[in-house]
Write an enzyme that holds these catalytic residues in place. Sequence first.
Site, PDB file in Angstrom:
ATOM      1  CB  THR A 156      -2.774  10.429  -9.297  1.00  0.00           C
ATOM      2  OG1 THR A 156      -1.573  10.974  -8.457  1.00  0.00           O
ATOM      3  CG2 THR A 156      -3.714  11.937  -9.017  1.00  0.00           C
ATOM      4  CG  ASP A 157       1.358   5.765  -7.828  1.00  0.00           C
ATOM      5  OD1 ASP A 157       0.852   4.849  -8.676  1.00  0.00           O
ATOM      6  OD2 ASP A 157       2.456   5.675  -7.466  1.00  0.00           O
ATOM      7  CG  LEU A 158      -5.344   3.666  -4.081  1.00  0.00           C
ATOM      8  CD1 LEU A 158      -4.871   4.153  -2.909  1.00  0.00           C
ATOM      9  CD2 LEU A 158      -6.721   3.849  -4.090  1.00  0.00           C
TER      10      LEU A 158
END
Length: 240
Positions: free
Chosen positions: A169-171
Amino acid sequence: MLEIRQNHCFYLFNWDEPRQDQTRFFSPEFWRRQGRISGTAQGRGITWFLQTVDLFGVNAALRHYYRGGLWGKINRDRYTFTSLENTRSFAEFRLLSRLHQAGMPVPKPLAAKVEKLSLGGYRADILTEKVENARDLTALLQTENLSDEAWRQIGKLIRRLHDLQICHTDLNAHNILVQQVKEQEKYWLLDFDKCGEKSGDFWKAQNLARLKRSFLKEAARMGIRFTEGDWKNLLKGYQN
């Protein structure tokens, strides 16, 4: 795997037999007294780097969970407790363990802690492997260009993650590490807090678009070396 409870604290360890002082492994002061702190990194909080090869087979990184954004200024590190498996540290530990067992280049999880608080809250900590001889991709791209093949390798890495149906979700460019191993580069993925399994394929293009936005943002902000050709090579690796 070892799970224990001690008063209002819950622990998850990546070993089978109890170890001396294991519940103190989440205290920076415990490691400082032993002279094992090798460095720190500053983010929302401090990540402590520890010399622990003789204990765990790898050096370690100790991190306390902090909130970000405006809410984090009001409530730095308290989260709402719903279940133990849904806590930040236990969920990240379980996911890292799954990915590590699948052969993904992610830090090996070593231990996790949840401290239950009054009024349905909790605080959390995690202890993971420290990736040696590595720096995040944005630091590298400030001074060097990556080869076409390197970009393709990064694309292949993300495809492997997506094929496991794991959504990071925080790529972003900061969560990709470049490690020098015997004159070769190995790429790692970091920071799986709030990440998890996601069914279907609809989200994968959105996840890639998020990554591209992070490269463009850092190209403008930090002057990293990133071109449309680099992105096309990453996509080639992802698609093949």
